[in-house]
Motif scaffolding. Structure first.
Motif, mmCIF file in Angstrom:
data_model
loop_
_atom_site.group_PDB
_atom_site.id
_atom_site.type_symbol
_atom_site.label_atom_id
_atom_site.label_comp_id
_atom_site.label_asym_id
_atom_site.label_seq_id
_atom_site.Cartn_x
_atom_site.Cartn_y
_atom_site.Cartn_z
ATOM 1 N N PRO A 66 0.675 -1.353 -0.030
ATOM 2 C CA PRO A 66 -0.054 0.040 0.088
ATOM 3 C C PRO A 66 0.763 1.253 -0.057
ATOM 4 N N MET A 67 2.128 1.215 0.636
ATOM 5 C CA MET A 67 2.879 2.239 0.604
ATOM 6 C C MET A 67 3.377 2.626 -0.873
ATOM 7 N N TRP A 68 3.639 1.494 -1.668
ATOM 8 C CA TRP A 68 4.048 2.039 -2.902
ATOM 9 C C TRP A 68 2.693 2.707 -3.967
ATOM 10 N N GLY A 72 2.938 5.967 -5.540
ATOM 11 C CA GLY A 72 2.890 5.856 -7.124
ATOM 12 C C GLY A 72 1.729 6.832 -7.566
ATOM 13 N N PHE A 73 0.764 6.617 -7.002
ATOM 14 C CA PHE A 73 -0.701 7.356 -7.488
ATOM 15 C C PHE A 73 -0.124 9.129 -7.302
ATOM 16 N N VAL A 74 0.371 9.654 -6.354
ATOM 17 C CA VAL A 74 0.877 10.664 -6.488
ATOM 18 C C VAL A 74 1.695 11.346 -7.189
ATOM 19 N N GLY A 75 2.823 10.407 -7.038
ATOM 20 C CA GLY A 75 4.078 10.639 -7.817
ATOM 21 C C GLY A 75 3.887 10.715 -9.340
ATOM 22 N N ASN A 76 3.107 9.752 -9.731
ATOM 23 C CA ASN A 76 2.796 9.664 -11.338
ATOM 24 C C ASN A 76 1.954 10.678 -11.816
ATOM 25 N N ILE A 77 1.077 11.179 -10.962
ATOM 26 C CA ILE A 77 -0.091 12.460 -11.379
ATOM 27 C C ILE A 77 0.874 13.587 -11.446
ATOM 28 N N TYR A 97 7.590 10.435 -24.087
ATOM 29 C CA TYR A 97 7.867 9.273 -23.515
ATOM 30 C C TYR A 97 7.583 9.069 -21.947
ATOM 31 N N LEU A 98 8.151 10.023 -21.444
ATOM 32 C CA LEU A 98 8.049 10.044 -19.903
ATOM 33 C C LEU A 98 6.588 10.341 -19.445
ATOM 34 N N THR A 99 5.923 10.962 -20.046
ATOM 35 C CA THR A 99 4.559 11.286 -19.791
ATOM 36 C C THR A 99 3.638 10.068 -20.166
ATOM 37 N N ALA A 100 3.947 9.366 -21.378
ATOM 38 C CA ALA A 100 3.301 8.163 -21.539
ATOM 39 C C ALA A 100 3.554 6.999 -20.377
ATOM 40 N N LEU A 101 4.959 6.929 -19.992
ATOM 41 C CA LEU A 101 5.453 6.022 -19.039
ATOM 42 C C LEU A 101 4.684 6.283 -17.650
ATOM 43 N N ALA A 102 4.391 7.422 -17.528
ATOM 44 C CA ALA A 102 3.686 7.767 -16.083
ATOM 45 C C ALA A 102 2.268 7.494 -16.137
#
Length: 405
Positions: A66-68, A72-77, A97-102
């Motif tokens: 759950p920590m990841w 992940g949700f906050v960081g990728n947004i 590319y980095l936007t698509a990866l996120a």
């Protein structure tokens, strides 16, 4: 996890229940009774024996995952918001590319929540007729996109360094969307057979166990999670070697320059900061993907022990003990591997200066940090090669490079 408490009488009267003729009553007792067919224990029973015999694996799976997910949700947004800025696309040709990866990482984490609730807590989140095969199509699509996108921007960076003039045609900004769409179509085509491999039967979502699906899974896993990461690794090695040679040549080309600013600029970092960012992301993905793929491939070589053994005696059985050791190691590696979908933002903050500036601006904390350097600027380096060093030519050449990130 919810444990099902049933007496021997109620278990014997359960619909469709049967057990092995040679089974002793011991396996019916204890904290993990089963109500399914003896030869095929259900997932809740396996979760129960895992909690008892692999406490470390259960703790990591239940409380570290759950920590990841939150990170992940906050960081990728945040990552999607920053890299999708128009000026960031002009600074770094790999920003799309980095936007698509996120975005694909965000999709995978959203689907992983349902997988987590199902396989870790025993909740029927994917035990739905149509959603069962659909879930695995999109889940594998998101997993396939990650190594393919990393391979894509690594190839773009490789060509831009090895063939800088041809890269102007190869890596133009309007080409990147087409390349990403082609990668997405390819990944989705590889994931479509998952719809054939997973079926909803007897109120449970499970594998179809067909030979085609087994072979297809092996081929795609080896291709996407072994061959592609290894190829990306060697491309990165080539990028490092070529960048080092290019730096040496630039130093030799300015050996007789009297302009101290030009000389000092030629002796700066060996690799462009934008390339450092991409290399860090690429290596991080490689080293968190390969171990997971290797352990997954080895899972069929470590069989479970006998089901006749009582739950509290499984840890002393050699076969069960080997299985629990492998299961713990696999859970540790899987937990570390999951971080690749959550922690890219920390790499960007450490290696990409313009990303840091945008991050600071997003949260309105620039007042304490002094004047901000605009992230849309470029540095123009002029190298005069009037016969300086081997192979020097007369005249001047001008090159526009990506600015510090």
């Amino acid at each position: 996890m919810r444990l099902i408490e049933m007496t021997n009488a109620s278990m014997a009267s359960a619909p469709g229940y049967s057990y092995h003729d040679n089974a002793t009553p011991e396996w019916l007792k204890g904290p993990c009774p089963r109500t399914d067919n003896y030869t095929s224990p259900n997932w809740n029973w396996f979760l129960c024996i895992s909690v008892i015999n692999t406490p470390l694996a259960s703790f990591l799976d239940r409380y570290v995952t759950p920590m990841w997910l939150v990170i992940g949700f906050v960081g990728n947004i945040i990552t999607m918001k920053i890299w999708s800025h128009r000026r960031m696309k002009h600074i770094n040709t790999s920003a799309l590319y980095l936007t698509a990866l996120a975005s694909t990482d965000l999709l995978l984490l959203f689907l992983y929540i349902q997988r987590y609730l199902h396989f870790t807590w025993g909740l029927p989140t994917i035990d739905v007729p149509i959603w069962c095969p659909t879930f695995f199509v999109f889940y594998m699509f998101a997993q396939y996109m990650s190594p393919l996108l990393v391979f894509g921007f690594t190839t773009e960076r490789f060509v831009s360094i090895v063939r800088p003039f041809k890269s102007e045609r190869f890596s133009r900004h309007h080409r990147a969307p087409k390349e990403i769409i082609a990668i997405a179509v390819f990944a989705f085509a590889l994931s479509l057979p998952q719809a054939h491999g997973w079926v909803f039967k007897n109120s449970v979502c499970g594998g179809s166990e067909t030979k085609f699906f087994e072979y297809w899974t092996w081929i795609t896993d080896v291709l996407l999670f072994c061959v592609v990461p290894i190829a990306t690794f060697f491309l990165n090695i080539f990028v490092l070697r070529v960048a080092a040679k290019a730096t040496k040549l630039r130093r030799e080309s300015t050996c007789h320059q009297e302009n101290d600013s030009v000389r000092s600029s030629s002796r700066r970092s060996k690799i462009a900061p934008s390339t450092v960012t991409l290399l860090c992301i690429s290596f991080y993905r490689i080293f968190t993907t390969l171990p997971v793929a290797i352990l997954f491939a080895l899972q069929f070589s470590v069989p479970e022990g006998s089901y006749d053994i009582p739950v509290y005696e499984m840890h002393v059985d050699p076969q069960w003990r080997d299985y629990f050791s492998w299961y713990t190691a696999k859970t540790i590696i899987d937990t570390i591997g999951l971080s690749q979908y959550s922690c890219n933002i920390f790499i960007y903050l450490m290696t990409a200066r313009h990303f840091r500036h945008e991050f600071i601006n997003t949260f309105r904390i620039t007042a304490c940090c002094g004047p901000e350097k605009k992230p849309g600027s470029f540095h123009r380096h002029t190298f005069l090669t009037n016969g300086c060093g081997p192979g020097g030519y007369g005249g001047a050449s001008t090159r526009i490079t990506e600015s510090d990130m």
